[in-house]
Motif scaffolding. Structure first.
Motif, PDB file in Angstrom:
ATOM      1  N   ARG A  85       0.785  -1.296   0.113  1.00 20.19           N
ATOM      2  CA  ARG A  85       0.010   0.081  -0.023  1.00 20.19           C
ATOM      3  C   ARG A  85       1.010   1.245  -0.082  1.00 20.19           C
ATOM      4  O   ARG A  85       0.667   2.149  -0.805  1.00 20.19           O
ATOM      5  CB  ARG A  85      -0.983   0.005   1.294  1.00 20.19           C
ATOM      6  CG  ARG A  85      -2.048  -0.876   1.071  1.00 20.19           C
ATOM      7  CD  ARG A  85      -3.388  -0.480   2.185  1.00 20.19           C
ATOM      8  NE  ARG A  85      -2.804  -0.603   3.552  1.00 20.19           N
ATOM      9  CZ  ARG A  85      -2.604  -1.684   4.177  1.00 20.19           C
ATOM     10  NH1 ARG A  85      -2.756  -2.811   3.680  1.00 20.19           N
ATOM     11  NH2 ARG A  85      -2.249  -1.733   5.418  1.00 20.19           N
ATOM     12  N   ALA A 144      -4.240  -4.346  -1.678  1.00 19.75           N
ATOM     13  CA  ALA A 144      -5.559  -4.576  -0.643  1.00 19.75           C
ATOM     14  C   ALA A 144      -5.545  -3.390   0.228  1.00 19.75           C
ATOM     15  O   ALA A 144      -4.754  -2.825   0.803  1.00 19.75           O
ATOM     16  CB  ALA A 144      -5.186  -5.726   0.045  1.00 19.75           C
ATOM     17  N   THR A 145      -6.955  -2.981   0.384  1.00 19.69           N
ATOM     18  CA  THR A 145      -7.123  -1.971   1.496  1.00 19.69           C
ATOM     19  C   THR A 145      -6.751  -2.642   2.813  1.00 19.69           C
ATOM     20  O   THR A 145      -6.576  -3.669   3.129  1.00 19.69           O
ATOM     21  CB  THR A 145      -8.721  -1.804   1.629  1.00 19.69           C
ATOM     22  OG1 THR A 145      -9.406  -2.791   1.952  1.00 19.69           O
ATOM     23  CG2 THR A 145      -9.095  -1.146  -0.036  1.00 19.69           C
ATOM     24  N   SER A 180      -8.667  -3.037   5.700  1.00 23.05           N
ATOM     25  CA  SER A 180      -9.678  -4.060   6.043  1.00 23.05           C
ATOM     26  C   SER A 180      -9.226  -5.602   5.294  1.00 23.05           C
ATOM     27  O   SER A 180      -9.444  -6.458   5.813  1.00 23.05           O
ATOM     28  CB  SER A 180     -11.078  -3.531   5.923  1.00 23.05           C
ATOM     29  OG  SER A 180     -11.412  -3.302   4.629  1.00 23.05           O
ATOM     30  N   GLN A 181      -8.998  -5.247   4.005  1.00 29.42           N
ATOM     31  CA  GLN A 181      -9.063  -6.606   3.101  1.00 29.42           C
ATOM     32  C   GLN A 181      -7.584  -6.997   3.630  1.00 29.42           C
ATOM     33  O   GLN A 181      -7.523  -8.202   3.741  1.00 29.42           O
ATOM     34  CB  GLN A 181      -8.851  -6.185   1.693  1.00 29.42           C
ATOM     35  CG  GLN A 181     -10.053  -5.635   0.854  1.00 29.42           C
ATOM     36  CD  GLN A 181      -9.925  -5.142  -0.346  1.00 29.42           C
ATOM     37  OE1 GLN A 181      -8.749  -4.794  -0.692  1.00 29.42           O
ATOM     38  NE2 GLN A 181     -11.052  -5.304  -1.209  1.00 29.42           N
ATOM     39  N   VAL A 219      -8.162  -8.935   6.791  1.00 28.96           N
ATOM     40  CA  VAL A 219      -8.960 -10.240   6.651  1.00 28.96           C
ATOM     41  C   VAL A 219      -8.045 -11.425   5.840  1.00 28.96           C
ATOM     42  O   VAL A 219      -7.838 -12.751   6.459  1.00 28.96           O
ATOM     43  CB  VAL A 219     -10.208 -10.278   5.618  1.00 28.96           C
ATOM     44  CG1 VAL A 219     -10.958 -11.505   5.139  1.00 28.96           C
ATOM     45  CG2 VAL A 219     -11.318  -9.314   6.395  1.00 28.96           C
ATOM     46  N   ARG A 220      -7.048 -11.090   4.796  1.00 32.31           N
ATOM     47  CA  ARG A 220      -6.313 -11.855   4.270  1.00 32.31           C
ATOM     48  C   ARG A 220      -5.226 -12.374   5.282  1.00 32.31           C
ATOM     49  O   ARG A 220      -4.900 -13.548   5.494  1.00 32.31           O
ATOM     50  CB  ARG A 220      -5.500 -11.140   3.209  1.00 32.31           C
ATOM     51  CG  ARG A 220      -6.375 -10.827   2.059  1.00 32.31           C
ATOM     52  CD  ARG A 220      -5.509 -10.327   0.886  1.00 32.31           C
ATOM     53  NE  ARG A 220      -6.458  -9.965  -0.191  1.00 32.31           N
ATOM     54  CZ  ARG A 220      -5.964  -9.225  -1.320  1.00 32.31           C
ATOM     55  NH1 ARG A 220      -4.557  -8.841  -1.525  1.00 32.31           N
ATOM     56  NH2 ARG A 220      -6.954  -8.901  -2.347  1.00 32.31           N
TER      57      ARG A 220
END
Length: 189
Positions: free
Chosen positions: A60, A130-131, A133-134, A137-138
């Motif tokens: 990111r 990925a954000t 939050s993503q 989760v990952r």
């Protein structure tokens, strides 16, 4: 009504003339295997989770969007009527160099259409990062799978060891019965 008697705690570790070495070994195998399974699985899962979170955070921070132009008309529709198709694009890197590659664009887009693509510090195309939050989760999913996989190794090893100890105990029982079974009939009478 059945008589159960007093429950004896830690009976596997107590001195007993009938206790075999395999009983004593199993008394230690069970808690050690459970401790290694739980602690090893948790530590591995935690390490994997943090590693993935760290890697996705770096992506990111380093990957950035760039405006690219289509160098040819995009196909009217993709496989099975997909709304997005692959097409050739051209963009300029941070250092001013020209780059080309393929990106997913809206079906039927004409040449020269501006699209947003993501690039790494070297100017190569990458997927959109990925954000946060993503990423969480990952990372949680990877940590869960890695922890479960790491916990399975000592757990299965312990099960195999206990199975071998049980087979050995049964063989010892068979041997003892073969030795004393014939004498059993002489004692009655």
């Amino acid at each position: 009504m059945t008589f159960r008697g007093r429950r004896v705690w830690l009976w596997r570790w107590r001195r007993n003339p009938l206790r075999r070495r395999s009983d004593a070994l199993e008394a230690w195998v069970v808690p050690v295997v459970w401790a290694v399974t739980v602690v090893g699985g948790m530590l591995t899962g935690w390490a994997a989770t943090h590693s993935v979170e760290r890697g996705l955070a770096e992506e990111r921070a380093q990957w950035h969007p760039v405006v690219a132009l289509l160098t040819q008309d995009a196909p009217e529709r993709g496989a099975a009527g997909a709304q997005r198709v692959w097409a050739k694009v051209r963009w300029t890197g941070e250092d001013g160099s020209s780059h080309t590659g393929q990106a997913r664009v809206a079906a039927g887009s004409p040449t020269g259409t501006a699209v947003t693509v993501w690039t790494d510090p070297g100017g190569s195309l990458v997927t959109q990062p990925a954000t946060e939050s993503q990423a969480q989760v990952r990372a949680a999913m990877v940590g869960l799978l890695a922890g479960a996989g790491a916990a399975a190794v000592p757990f299965l090893g312990g099960r195999i060891l206990r199975e071998r100890l049980e087979r050995r105990r049964m063989a010892q029982w068979d041997e003892a019965w073969a030795r004393f079974g014939p004498l059993w009939g002489r004692m009655t009478g």
